[in-house]
Design an enzyme around this catalytic site. Structure first.
Site: not given
Ligand code: 5GP
Length: 129
Positions: A29-30, A88, A93, A95
């Site tokens: 994750d960025i 978002e 996805h 996490h």
């Protein structure tokens, strides 16, 4: 147009890749909540996790488990936390977040500042664990 995560999985947009196979992709994750915060996605673009077919869902979870085991080896932690939000990015996805304490998985807390070099090192450590 393809989602940002589809473009990442296709290699069109750079990412800190952690793992991949023909149906799945995992990358850092960025804006990480903790060092090693990883996103696991199906390559097929489906917005909502529970709209995946049962087979796709189970296969994604199996892949996420493999990534979580690598993550725990690369980044010693109490637990690997698992969460699904999707508020978002409209591409399903999961996490995966290495947790030392419950507070490490607070989505509203300020994100970690980790240099590009360190992100590279973390991704490689997980990939090679
Ligand atoms: P969610 O959809 O689960 O609410 O949040 C999307 C997550 O994807 C956020 O944690 C955000 O930091 C991450 N994210 C959004 N865009 C990118 C991107 O372009 N690259 C990476 N690596 N992560 C992203």
């Amino acid at each position: 147009m393809a989602s940002i995560f589809s473009r990442i999985a296709a290699g069109e947009i750079p990412s800190y890749k952690v793992a991949e196979d023909d149906k799945h992709f995992a990358f850092l994750d960025i804006n990480p909540m903790a060092a090693g915060h990883t996103l696991v996605i199906p390559r097929r673009e489906v917005d909502y996790l529970f709209d995946l077919t049962e087979e796709e869902y189970v296969s994604l979870m199996e892949f996420a488990r493999k990534v979580a085991l690598k993550l725990k080896k690369a980044i010693p932690c109490q637990r690997v936390g698992v969460a699904v939000l999707g508020m978002e990015v409209p591409h399903a996805h999961i996490h995966l977040v290495p947790l030392q304490t419950e507070a490490d998985m607070d989505f509203r807390a300020p994100k970690q500042q980790i240099s590009a070099e360190e992100m590279e090192r973390i991704a490689a450590a997980i990939a090679n664990a």
